[in-house]
Motif scaffolding. Structure first.
Motif, PDB file in Angstrom:
ATOM      1  N   ASP A   1      -9.144  -2.943   5.951  1.00 35.82           N
ATOM      2  CA  ASP A   1      -8.827  -2.447   5.043  1.00 35.82           C
ATOM      3  C   ASP A   1      -7.776  -1.246   5.357  1.00 35.82           C
ATOM      4  OD1 ASP A   1      -9.309  -2.670   2.110  1.00 35.82           O
ATOM      5  OD2 ASP A   1     -10.673  -0.989   2.177  1.00 35.82           O
ATOM      6  N   THR A   2      -7.571  -1.215   6.483  1.00 38.19           N
ATOM      7  CA  THR A   2      -6.410  -0.153   6.537  1.00 38.19           C
ATOM      8  C   THR A   2      -5.040  -1.309   6.733  1.00 38.19           C
ATOM      9  OG1 THR A   2      -6.430  -0.691   9.560  1.00 38.19           O
ATOM     10  CG2 THR A   2      -7.588   1.227   7.992  1.00 38.19           C
ATOM     11  N   LEU A   3      -5.315  -3.347   6.906  1.00 37.16           N
ATOM     12  CA  LEU A   3      -3.665  -3.291   7.073  1.00 37.16           C
ATOM     13  C   LEU A   3      -3.846  -3.931   5.798  1.00 37.16           C
ATOM     14  CD1 LEU A   3      -6.012  -6.385   9.415  1.00 37.16           C
ATOM     15  CD2 LEU A   3      -4.702  -4.297  10.208  1.00 37.16           C
ATOM     16  N   VAL A   4      -4.652  -4.078   4.756  1.00 32.66           N
ATOM     17  CA  VAL A   4      -3.677  -3.989   3.237  1.00 32.66           C
ATOM     18  C   VAL A   4      -2.977  -2.474   2.410  1.00 32.66           C
ATOM     19  CG1 VAL A   4      -4.699  -4.310   1.020  1.00 32.66           C
ATOM     20  CG2 VAL A   4      -5.923  -4.967   2.746  1.00 32.66           C
ATOM     21  N   GLU A   5      -1.942  -3.108   3.345  1.00 41.11           N
ATOM     22  CA  GLU A   5      -0.775  -2.267   2.542  1.00 41.11           C
ATOM     23  C   GLU A   5      -0.182  -1.575   1.557  1.00 41.11           C
ATOM     24  OE1 GLU A   5       0.510   1.570   3.346  1.00 41.11           O
ATOM     25  OE2 GLU A   5      -0.197   0.940   5.292  1.00 41.11           O
ATOM     26  N   ASP A   6      -0.520  -3.159   0.759  1.00 41.50           N
ATOM     27  CA  ASP A   6       0.187  -3.442  -0.635  1.00 41.50           C
ATOM     28  C   ASP A   6      -0.419  -4.016  -1.454  1.00 41.50           C
ATOM     29  OD1 ASP A   6       1.217  -4.438  -2.723  1.00 41.50           O
ATOM     30  OD2 ASP A   6       3.020  -4.148  -2.332  1.00 41.50           O
ATOM     31  N   GLU A   7      -1.156  -3.707  -2.573  1.00 42.27           N
ATOM     32  CA  GLU A   7      -2.864  -4.091  -3.559  1.00 42.27           C
ATOM     33  C   GLU A   7      -1.989  -5.747  -3.975  1.00 42.27           C
ATOM     34  OE1 GLU A   7      -5.956  -3.200  -3.474  1.00 42.27           O
ATOM     35  OE2 GLU A   7      -5.422  -1.910  -2.219  1.00 42.27           O
ATOM     36  N   LEU A   8      -0.802  -6.249  -3.491  1.00 43.17           N
ATOM     37  CA  LEU A   8      -0.464  -6.870  -4.563  1.00 43.17           C
ATOM     38  C   LEU A   8      -1.050  -8.118  -3.251  1.00 43.17           C
ATOM     39  CD1 LEU A   8       3.396  -6.416  -6.258  1.00 43.17           C
ATOM     40  CD2 LEU A   8       0.674  -6.644  -7.275  1.00 43.17           C
ATOM     41  N   TYR A   9      -0.424  -8.226  -2.883  1.00 45.87           N
ATOM     42  CA  TYR A   9      -1.454  -9.249  -1.132  1.00 45.87           C
ATOM     43  C   TYR A   9      -2.623  -9.022  -0.859  1.00 45.87           C
ATOM     44  CZ  TYR A   9       3.864  -7.768  -1.847  1.00 45.87           C
ATOM     45  OH  TYR A   9       4.794  -7.965  -2.761  1.00 45.87           O
ATOM     46  N   ARG A  10      -2.952  -8.167  -1.189  1.00 46.86           N
ATOM     47  CA  ARG A  10      -5.086  -7.916  -0.723  1.00 46.86           C
ATOM     48  C   ARG A  10      -5.596  -9.344  -0.632  1.00 46.86           C
ATOM     49  NH1 ARG A  10      -7.484  -3.582  -0.528  1.00 46.86           N
ATOM     50  NH2 ARG A  10      -9.848  -3.093  -0.500  1.00 46.86           N
ATOM     51  N   SER A  11      -5.133 -10.042  -1.580  1.00 46.25           N
ATOM     52  CA  SER A  11      -6.453 -11.368  -0.971  1.00 46.25           C
ATOM     53  C   SER A  11      -6.170 -11.988   0.094  1.00 46.25           C
ATOM     54  CB  SER A  11      -6.895 -11.697  -2.506  1.00 46.25           C
ATOM     55  OG  SER A  11      -5.421 -12.493  -2.870  1.00 46.25           O
ATOM     56  N   SER A  12      -5.053 -12.423   0.368  1.00 43.55           N
ATOM     57  CA  SER A  12      -4.036 -13.311   1.387  1.00 43.55           C
ATOM     58  C   SER A  12      -4.722 -12.098   2.684  1.00 43.55           C
ATOM     59  CB  SER A  12      -2.573 -12.989   1.302  1.00 43.55           C
ATOM     60  OG  SER A  12      -2.249 -14.045   0.491  1.00 43.55           O
ATOM     61  N   ILE A  13      -4.295 -11.274   2.634  1.00 41.07           N
ATOM     62  CA  ILE A  13      -4.818 -10.533   3.798  1.00 41.07           C
ATOM     63  C   ILE A  13      -6.194 -10.465   3.978  1.00 41.07           C
ATOM     64  CG2 ILE A  13      -4.283  -8.052   5.241  1.00 41.07           C
ATOM     65  CD1 ILE A  13      -1.630 -10.150   5.066  1.00 41.07           C
ATOM     66  N   LEU A  14      -6.841 -10.133   3.402  1.00 44.70           N
ATOM     67  CA  LEU A  14      -7.977 -10.481   3.405  1.00 44.70           C
ATOM     68  C   LEU A  14      -8.694 -11.603   3.980  1.00 44.70           C
ATOM     69  CD1 LEU A  14      -9.161  -8.162   0.418  1.00 44.70           C
ATOM     70  CD2 LEU A  14      -9.539  -7.547   3.111  1.00 44.70           C
ATOM     71  N   GLY A  15      -7.890 -12.243   3.661  1.00 43.90           N
ATOM     72  CA  GLY A  15      -8.818 -14.190   3.302  1.00 43.90           C
ATOM     73  C   GLY A  15      -8.226 -14.592   4.780  1.00 43.90           C
ATOM     74  N   LEU A  16      -6.732 -13.714   5.168  1.00 44.66           N
ATOM     75  CA  LEU A  16      -6.954 -13.531   6.474  1.00 44.66           C
ATOM     76  C   LEU A  16      -7.638 -13.676   7.834  1.00 44.66           C
ATOM     77  CD1 LEU A  16      -4.860 -15.012   8.941  1.00 44.66           C
ATOM     78  CD2 LEU A  16      -3.508 -12.606   8.961  1.00 44.66           C
TER      79      LEU A  16
END
Length: 189
Positions: free
Chosen positions: A111-126
């Motif tokens: 969760d600390t990698l997600v710095e902006d909620e707009l890109y949450r699914s992409s970072i979690l997906g990665l």
């Protein structure tokens, strides 16, 4: 195949980000962000498996602005490819070519990698492609909380995970989304 412009950008980014503090920190951060922002526009779909691992290292920096720029660039790259092409990226995203900070990522730190909620699914997906099953499982758990369709490609891919609890959770999340209003998301994927 990377264009000459993209190769030049990556070389410049690498050279600049590894420089010692010859320039001020804010100037270095601004220049690095400027280079990162140019990468998605200069890339082609075939470049995605190689560019995302290159950009991941910036998710671990101290600068929030740099992390946001990296999240955005990764998001643009991941959303530029189809679900089928995303699946082809899996080996590269789970490989040892990822930065060491990524390879040692703990599930509690995703969760600390997600710095902006707009890109949450992409970072979690990665993160759902991570070679560590505990990290993949946590990424799927967090992705199941998203219900705007952006999480669906990653859930569909992970339903075939070789670790049963991961595939079970992904399958359950997909079944939960089998509703008429979710049909456009399924069609797109």
């Amino acid at each position: 195949m990377q264009s000459n412009r993209l190769q030049h950008l990556l070389q410049e980014l690498n050279r600049f980000s590894e420089q010692q503090e010859l320039v001020g920190v804010s100037k270095k951060t601004e220049k690095t962000i400027s280079l990162i922002e140019q990468i998605p526009a200069q890339s082609e779909r075939d470049d995605v498996p190689y560019l995302v691992p290159y950009l991941v290292r910036f998710l671990f920096g101290r600068s929030r602005k740099l992390k946001v720029a990296s999240c955005l660039a990764i998001h643009r790259l991941l959303t530029s490819v189809s679900s089928e092409e995303l699946l082809k990226c899996e080996d590269q995203f789970a490989s040892w070519y990822m930065p060491s900070l990524w390879n040692t990522l703990k599930p509690t730190k995703i969760d600390t990698l997600v710095e902006d909620e707009l890109y949450r699914s992409s970072i979690l997906g990665l993160a759902s492609f991570h070679r560590n099953g505990y990290v993949r499982h946590e990424a799927i758990r967090l992705l199941t909380r998203i219900r705007d369709g952006s999480e669906l490609p990653y859930l569909l891919i992970r339903q075939n995970d070789w670790v049963e609890p991961i595939s079970t959770e992904a399958i359950s999340a997909i079944r939960d989304r089998l509703k008429k209003e979710y049909l456009p998301h399924f069609v797109r994927n």
